[in-house]
Design an enzyme around this catalytic site. Structure first.
Site, mmCIF file in Angstrom:
data_model
loop_
_atom_site.group_PDB
_atom_site.id
_atom_site.type_symbol
_atom_site.label_atom_id
_atom_site.label_comp_id
_atom_site.label_asym_id
_atom_site.label_seq_id
_atom_site.Cartn_x
_atom_site.Cartn_y
_atom_site.Cartn_z
ATOM 1 N N CYS A 81 -18.762 -39.678 -9.158
ATOM 2 C CA CYS A 81 -18.654 -38.899 -7.921
ATOM 3 C C CYS A 81 -19.784 -39.244 -6.952
ATOM 4 O O CYS A 81 -19.604 -39.190 -5.733
ATOM 5 C CB CYS A 81 -18.645 -37.405 -8.226
ATOM 6 S SG CYS A 81 -20.108 -36.830 -9.124
ATOM 7 N N HIS A 109 -22.317 -32.413 -9.572
ATOM 8 C CA HIS A 109 -21.174 -33.051 -8.926
ATOM 9 C C HIS A 109 -21.488 -33.298 -7.452
ATOM 10 O O HIS A 109 -22.250 -32.541 -6.836
ATOM 11 C CB HIS A 109 -19.934 -32.160 -9.056
ATOM 12 C CG HIS A 109 -18.687 -32.769 -8.487
ATOM 13 N ND1 HIS A 109 -18.124 -33.930 -8.973
ATOM 14 C CD2 HIS A 109 -17.897 -32.384 -7.447
ATOM 15 C CE1 HIS A 109 -17.045 -34.222 -8.267
ATOM 16 N NE2 HIS A 109 -16.884 -33.310 -7.332
#
Length: 500
Positions: A36, A442
């Site tokens: 990510c 994330h």
């Protein structure tokens, strides 16, 4: 952020924003195990149009492809003037080997039927329709020579969200064209996330790497894949880019969570060094001239800092310049970005063991030191330093401080002789970190495109309101930790003259 998005969601986009270009490409990127950090940055760089245009220009010149033209007033669904036919394209399939030569924008197809494996040789040369029929039996494959500028063989496997196969010549043509560009649609049954938009695509090149490969080549391939895709939305698998990244830097070779800022720094510096090496190699070997080579990275992202040191004895000022691609700013709780930038240029007293050696006094002296911006870049990247090493626990922890960053900003902490001191910058993208530390969590991106804010969260894309940006300023508690980490500002003059 991980909800599945359907085509109807994008149809709602056009209903809500009727002026939004229907040919604008919106593609998610599949996560290959904690990538990510990579996906969030790549999305921002794609929508940084000056950078995207330069990368596409370099890639097209390298591969011998017609230049890509991005224009607000033109429809770029599939064709860019001369982007339809290319010299000597090699297409490989499981049961059908098609070798085609295209020269000088000819759209004529000459089909030759072969037995068993349907081997077809098509030659189109300078508007002459010459049919050469070669019949081969027992699974013989016919090969043609490829143009010297296209040495890579691309693998193509077809699938799409629509059922059935089309026998129209246009469908066959687009399959052949996308195969040459390395675009493939993966079957919906073999993908976990990449079918979110009704169609999934992946790009693959052959294992024959160039003698001097670099991330800019893989990045250009990814950008070209998105730009030339006949679909306006979908999901790509940036496999070759991630593989190349792992080869170039062992830090990114594992499946561990990595820092988006470190990745951005490595990517830009790697591209710049590679292009500088190419420029240097083009110079005559006998030349002794020391030349400073500037690349597309420097043209877009480079600014200049000057370190002003004033001797408190003789009051002489010493300036030392250094270039930067992004500004790393210390942050404090409940402070604005403007306050943080002011602290960046605050005066520091050099005394005791930190005294400054003054050339005028020829001795160590107390001095004042401050950092100012001497030259502003066209695209300003600001890194908010949200990860701080804590001595008591001997590890980095995240600072969820609320830092308000504006949608428009004029940088104040500049030198008195700077060009365009009132240059205005507009926010067009934010990379956001979710989690409690740099080694886990994330990343996703908020990006402004044609006046509309989108969230790009790996394969998922959704529309956001401008007011949603306020939720990314940070918080005084640990519950809301979606915090803006990398801020991307575009110079207003550039913004007005570019496609967002």
């Amino acid at each position: 952020m991980g909800n599945t998005q359907t085509k109807s969601d994008l149809e709602k986009l056009y209903e809500k924003y009727p002026d939004f270009p229907k040919n604008q490409k919106l593609f998610g990127l599949e996560n290959f195990g904690n990538t990510c950090y990579c996906n969030s940055v790549l999305q921002v760089l794609y929508f940084c149009v000056p950078f995207r245009n330069k990368v596409l220009q370099y890639y097209c010149e390298l591969k011998g492809l017609p230049p890509v033209v991005i224009n607000n007033n033109q429809n770029n669904n599939n064709n860019n003037n001369n982007n339809n036919n290319h010299a000597n394209n090699s297409i490989n399939n499981n049961n059908c080997d098609n070798n085609q030569n295209y020269n000088n924008n000819n759209n004529n197809n000459n089909n030759n039927n072969n037995n068993n494996n349907n081997n077809n040789n098509n030659n189109n040369n300078n508007n002459n329709n010459n049919n050469n029929n070669n019949n081969n039996n027992n699974n013989n494959n016919n090969n043609n020579n490829s143009n010297e500028n296209n040495n890579n063989n691309y693998n193509y496997s077809s699938s799409s969200s629509s059922s059935g196969s089309s026998s129209s010549s246009s469908t066959s043509y687009f399959k052949n064209m996308f195969s040459f560009f390395g675009i493939s649609g993966s079957s919906s049954g073999n993908n976990n996330n990449s079918s979110s938009y009704g169609q999934s695509s992946s790009y693959n090149n052959s294992r024959n790497q160039e003698k001097e490969a670099n991330l800019i080549i893989n990045l250009g391939e990814l950008f070209y894949t998105i730009h030339q895709n006949k679909e306006t939305h979908g999901c790509l698998k940036p496999e070759t880019f991630v593989e190349r990244l792992k080869i170039e830097n062992e830090l990114f070779s594992s499946f561990m969570h990595q820092d988006a800022h470190e990745f951005l720094n490595f990517l830009l510096n790697s591209i710049a060094e590679f292009l500088q090496k190419q420029q240097k190699n083009k110079q005559p070997q006998q030349s002794t001239e020391k030349k400073e080579y500037k690349t597309l990275v420097h043209e877009i992202f480079e600014g200049t800092l000057t370190n002003e040191t004033k001797c408190l004895t003789c009051e002489s000022i010493t300036n030392k310049d250094e270039s930067f691609l992004d500004l790393s700013i210390d942050i404090e709780q409940n402070k604005s970005l403007t306050n943080c930038l002011s602290n960046f240029s605050s005066i520091e007293i050099l005394s005791k063991n930190d005294k400054f050696f003054c050339d005028q006094c020829n001795s160590l002296q107390e001095a004042q030191k401050r950092m100012k911006i001497k030259k502003l870049p066209n695209t300003l990247i600001i890194h908010l330093k949200r990860f701080k090493y804590m001595e008591n626990i001997q590890q980095y922890t995240k600072l969820n401080y609320r830092v308000v960053f504006p949608f428009e900003i004029i940088i104040q902490n500049t030198t008195s002789n700077i060009d365009e001191p009132d240059k205005k910058f507009n926010l067009f993208a934010v990379v956001i970190h979710v989690g409690s530390g740099p080694n886990h969590g994330h990343y996703y991106s908020l990006i402004k495109c044609h006046g509309v804010w989108f969230v790009f969260d790996d394969h998922h894309i959704d529309i956001r309101e401008e007011s949603d940006i306020y939720d990314c300023f940070g918080s005084s508690n640990d519950y809301n930790n979606d915090c803006g980490y990398l801020l991307f500002y575009q110079c207003e003059d550039t913004t007005n003259n570019k496609q967002k």
